[in-house]
Design an enzyme around this catalytic site. Structure first.
Site: not given
Ligand code: F6R
Length: 323
Positions: A39-40, A81, A86, A133, A208, A224, A311
Site C-alpha cells: 500500500g506504500s 512506508s 517494513t 492502503r 487485500e 503481444h 512479516k
Molecule cells: C496493508 C497494506 C500492505 C502494506 C505493506 C507495507 O494495509 O496495504 O500492503 O502497505 O505490507 O507496509 P507499510 O505500508 O507499512 O510499509
C-alpha cells in the site's frame, strides 16, 4: 474500512497542509529511486508513471530489499512506508545512506521516522492509525510535497487533485455497480501503461480487502501475449474484464476485441483533468468496491492475516538485515 475510504476527501485536505521536516543536503540530483512495498509501494508506481512522462532524469521503483548498485551521492532515494517498519524499505533506505545518497522518507512513524530524525534527513509524517492502503491520498500528497523540496513538481493544481475525492455519491454509485459486476469472478484488470498503477492498485485492493484473486494486463505488452489467452477462456462466467478507459486507440482496440469475443467487460472512466487525479479517483473507486465486495463475500476487509504471517517470518528469519 469503508469509513476510511469515505473520509479520503477530508484526509487529503488535511494532507495539503503537511510540511517537510528537515533540509536536503543537496538538490543536485540526476536520478531518483522510489522505494516502498504494498500500500506504500503503489505510491511509488503512481509517481513513476507521472515522472515517466515529464522527468528528464531517470526514475526507478524498488520493491525489494536490494538497492541498485548505481545509487550514489547524486541519487535521490525516497523511502515510503506507512508503518515505518517494513524491512524491505528500511533496508533500501539504510543502504542508500551508506552509499551517500540523498534520502527522504514518508511515514507515519516507526523505525523510518527514527532514522530520519537521527540522520537529519527530510521527512513527512502522515497521520497514524490506519491500514496503509487506506492512507493512500495522504501518502501520495506527502510524497508530492517531499519531491517538491527537490524541485520535482508533479502537480499543477493540488486543489483539482483533492477535488476528485469530493464526488462521493458518484463514486459510491460506480463502486456498487462494479461490485455487482465483479462478485463471483476472477477479475482481469486491463489498462495502458500510463494507467498501470491504477490497474495494479485495483488488483491489490481486491486481494487485500476482498480476499480475491485478480490479474493485471498492460497494453501494449498485452497485445503481444495476454491477448491470445482470451481466445479460449476456461470459464466464460468466471473471468471478467475491467478495462481502465483512456482516450487511446489501443484501449478502443482492446475493448472492441474483447466485446467481439463475448467477454463480460466493464469499462471504467474516472474523473479528473490530469493523469494523477484520474488515478486518485480510480483508486477511490477501487477502495470502495473492494470493501463492498468484502461485505458480499462475508470477509473482513481490514484483516490481512497472510501479510502479518509473512512479516513475522521475515522478522524471525532475517535477523541479519540492517534494521
Ligand atoms: C496493508 C497494506 C500492505 C502494506 C505493506 C507495507 O494495509 O496495504 O500492503 O502497505 O505490507 O507496509 P507499510 O505500508 O507499512 O510499509
Amino acid at each position: 474500512m469503508e469509513a476510511s475510504y469515505l473520509s479520503w476527501y477530508e484526509m487529503a485536505l488535511r494532507a495539503v497542509n503537511y510540511s517537510v521536516l528537515g533540509l536536503p543536503r543537496t538538490k543536485d540530483i540526476n536520478k531518483v529511486v522510489l522505494a516502498g512495498m504494498g500500500g506504500s509501494g503503489i505510491v511509488c508506481d503512481v509517481i513513476y508513471v507521472v515522472l515517466y512522462e515529464r522527468s528528464e532524469i531517470p526514475v526507478t521503483v524498488v520493491k525489494d530489499f536490494k538497492t541498485p548498485r548505481w545509487v550514489d551521492s547524486k541519487t535521490l532515494v525516497c523511502g515510503i512506508s506507512y508503518s515505518g517498519n517494513t524491512l524491505e524499505t528500511l533496508n533500501v533506505v539504510l543502504r542508500s545512506l551508506d552509499l551517500g545518497a540523498e534520502v527522504c522518507v514518508v511515514s507515519s512513524g516507526g523505525r523510518l521516522v527514527e532514522i530520519a530524525k537521527s540522520r537529519g534527513i527530510p521527512h513527512v509524517i502522515v497521520e497514524s492509525g490506519l491500514q496503509p492502503r487506506a492512507a493512500f491520498p495522504q501518502l501520495l500528497i506527502a510524497v508530492i510535497k517531499a519531491l517538491t523540496t527537490y524541485g520535482i513538481n508533479l502537480v499543477e493544481d493540488l486543489d483539482e487533485l483533492v477535488g476528485v475525492l469530493g464526488f462521493k455519491d458518484l463514486t459510491i454509485g460506480i463502486s456498487k455497480e462494479l461490485t455487482n459486476f465483479l462478485k463471483d469472478s476472477i477479475p482481469v484488470i486491463i489498462s495502458n501503461f500510463k494507467f498501470y498503477p491504477l490497474a495494479l492498485r485495483f488488483k491489490d485492493e481486491l486481494n487485500e480487502n476482498s480476499k480475491m484473486m485478480a490479474k493485471v494486463e498492460v497494453i501494449p505488452e498485452w497485445a503481444h501475449n495476454d491477448i491470445v489467452g482470451w481466445e479460449k477462456l476456461v470459464n466464460e462466467e468466471l473471468i471478467r474484464a475491467l478495462v481502465i478507459w483512456d482516450d487511446d486507440p489501443l484501449i478502443e482496440f482492446a475493448v472492441d476485441y474483447l466485446r467481439e469475443l463475448g467477454v463480460k467487460i466493464y469499462v471504467l472512466k474516472t474523473l479528473g483533468n490530469s493523469l494523477l487525479s484520474k488515478i486518485l479517483h480510480g483508486s477511490h473507486i477501487a477502495g470502495l468496491t473492494s470493501t463492498y465486495l468484502a461485505e458480499v463475500r462475508g470477509v473482513r476487509a481490514d484483516e490481512t492475516r497472510s501479510i502479518d504471517k509473512y512479516k513475522k517470518f521475515l522478522r524471525d528469519r532475517y535477523t541479519q538485515l540492517r534494521t
